[in-house]
Design an enzyme around this catalytic site. Structure first.
Site, short mmCIF file in Angstrom:
data_model
loop_
_atom_site.label_atom_id
_atom_site.label_comp_id
_atom_site.label_asym_id
_atom_site.label_seq_id
_atom_site.Cartn_x
_atom_site.Cartn_y
_atom_site.Cartn_z
N TYR A 1 76.38 64.89 80.12
CA TYR A 1 77.42 65.75 80.69
C TYR A 1 76.83 67.00 81.34
CZ TYR A 1 81.72 63.56 78.96
OH TYR A 1 82.79 62.74 78.75
N LYS B 1 71.44 54.48 71.42
CA LYS B 1 71.03 53.28 72.17
C LYS B 1 69.50 53.29 72.17
CE LYS B 1 71.96 49.65 74.70
NZ LYS B 1 72.64 48.45 74.16
N ASP C 1 76.73 49.82 71.47
CA ASP C 1 77.54 48.63 71.80
C ASP C 1 78.03 47.96 70.51
OD1 ASP C 1 74.87 48.02 71.26
OD2 ASP C 1 74.72 46.42 72.76
N ASP D 1 82.51 60.45 73.60
CA ASP D 1 83.68 60.45 74.48
C ASP D 1 84.33 59.07 74.46
OD1 ASP D 1 85.49 61.35 76.53
OD2 ASP D 1 84.29 60.19 77.95
N ASP E 1 87.92 57.61 72.09
CA ASP E 1 89.13 57.02 72.67
C ASP E 1 89.44 55.68 72.01
OD1 ASP E 1 89.47 59.11 74.50
OD2 ASP E 1 90.04 57.74 76.11
C1 IPM Z 1 87.60 64.43 76.30
C2 IPM Z 1 87.87 64.28 77.77
C3 IPM Z 1 86.92 65.18 78.55
C4 IPM Z 1 85.52 64.70 78.28
C5 IPM Z 1 87.21 65.28 80.07
C6 IPM Z 1 88.62 65.72 80.35
C7 IPM Z 1 86.21 66.18 80.75
O1 IPM Z 1 87.78 62.94 78.17
O2 IPM Z 1 87.72 65.56 75.79
O3 IPM Z 1 87.25 63.44 75.67
O4 IPM Z 1 85.04 63.77 78.94
O5 IPM Z 1 84.88 65.25 77.38
MG MG Z 2 87.46 61.62 76.55
#
Ligand code: IPM
Ligand code: MG
Length: 358
Positions: free
Chosen positions: A141, A191, A223, A247, A251
């Site tokens: 990032y 990884k 993975d 990240d 999710d």
């Molecule tokens: C998160 C989001 C952010 C990230 C974006 C909005 C920059 O996806 O907080 O997970 O990638 O960190």
């Molecule tokens: Mg995210």
């Protein structure tokens, strides 16, 4: 006790979920005898529109001056054509960097009776209770060099994934500490079979392990970790990983709980802290009173634990949420036999449940 909180509502559903989280924040603070002062500041697309910058200097200064920041969400199609440096997301990244919030905690747990909301089989997700500890200010990032250019083969773009051992050590220590307060199992995800940066990650984490003899440390490739998260989430207690892997995995972890609308987060540094729902700005439902405010509410709850050192208030808010979910759902987690309510109503219900609990 007096505490200052800065609300940075941002874009899309950010303002509406923050409004509900604020209600809960105020109600819980009043009960705990905490005197809260709330301020507001711009971030993301809202800040871009008003000032031309996704994180105006004034907002960063304000954020540095408070005990905790509550953030909604940033981004939306309106700003999708902006150059990378002037995208709403850049505001959030600059805030994480500016406040040095290197540790991102994303707990994913199934509330009783919510197994029906997950897309996975109930027996797979029931009793899921895991914590993703994501490194937040390093890795690909932020790594330099990065950019976009032209070569004789046409356009080219590149990013750099890099970590030094200090960065790895400080996030790994957070992982070990959190695992120590949970089931004492730490899963480090990398990884290392392909990336040097991951090989170093694994080395540094392994070297620290002897200092935490009561923690059972395991390593896994990312993975495989993605697969295990879906196959047997109960096997995972505390997961520590780099920025990009965290990240993605967080999710995925969110969906175990039925909806990303349920997942809170805390971003912690040495001196600052920011709390935000993991979900995005969901522009398609913004302003329609359809959003699930629980991720924002549970993020505010985390503020009581990590910034105000009042873990009991965090627990009380969690219990209130649990009580409400037994009867009421927002649209994203709607279920037969439960009443579907809007964002505002859901916030009110949590406040009522909190008040009733005495
Ligand atoms: C998160 C989001 C952010 C990230 C974006 C909005 C920059 O996806 O907080 O997970 O990638 O960190
Ligand atoms: Mg995210």
């Amino acid at each position: 006790m007096r505490k200052k909180v800065l609300v940075m509502a941002g874009d899309g559903i950010g303002p509406e979920v923050c409004r509900e989280a604020e209600k809960v924040l105020k109600a819980a603070a009043a009960k705990a005898g905490l005197e809260l002062t709330l301020e507001e500041a711009l971030v993301g697309g809202a800040a871009l529109d008003a000032t031309g910058h996704p994180l105006p200097e004034e907002s960063l200064v304000k954020a540095k001056g408070v005990d905790g920041v509550l953030l909604g969400a940033v981004g939306g199609p309106k700003w999708d054509r902006q150059p990378m440096d002037l995208r709403p997301e850049k505001g959030l990244l600059a805030l994480r960097e500016g406040l040095e919030l290197f540790a991102n905690l994303r707990p994913a747990r199934i509330y009783g009776g919510m197994t029906d909301a997950s897309t996975l089989k109930p027996e797979v997700v029931e009793d899921t209770d895991l914590m993703v500890v994501r490194e937040l200010t390093g890795g690909i990032y932020f790594g330099q060099p990065r950019g976009m250019g032209h070569t004789d083969r046409g356009r080219e773009a590149y990013n750099t994934m890099r970590y030094n051992e200090q960065e790895i050590e400080r996030i790994a220590r957070i992982g070990f500490d959190i695992a120590g307060k949970r089931k004492k199992r730490l899963l480090s995800v990398d990884k290392a079979n392909v990336l040097e940066v991951s090989a170093l990650w694994r080395e540094v984490v392994t070297e620290l392990a002897p200092q935490y003899p009561d923690i059972q440390l395991e390593h896994m490739y990312v993975d495989n970790a993605a697969m295990q998260l879906i196959r047997a989430p109960k096997m995972i207690d505390t997961l520590v990983t780099s920025n990009l892997f965290g990240d993605i995995l967080s999710d995925a972890a969110a969906m175990l709980t039925g909806s990303i609308g349920m997942l809170p987060s805390a971003s912690l540094g040495k001196t600052h802290a920011l709390y935000e729902p993991v979900h995005g700005s969901a522009p398609n439902i913004a302003g329609l009173d359809l959003a699930n405010p629980l991720a924002a509410i549970l993020s505010a709850a985390m503020m009581f634990r990590y910034t105000f050192d009042l873990p009991r208030v965090d627990e009380a808010i969690n219990r209130a949420v649990q009580t409400v979910l037994a009867e009421y759902r927002t649209a994203d987690i709607a279920a037969p036999g439960k009443t579907t309510v809007g964002c505002i109503h859901m916030g009110d219900l949590v406040v009522q449940a909190l008040d009733k609990a005495g």
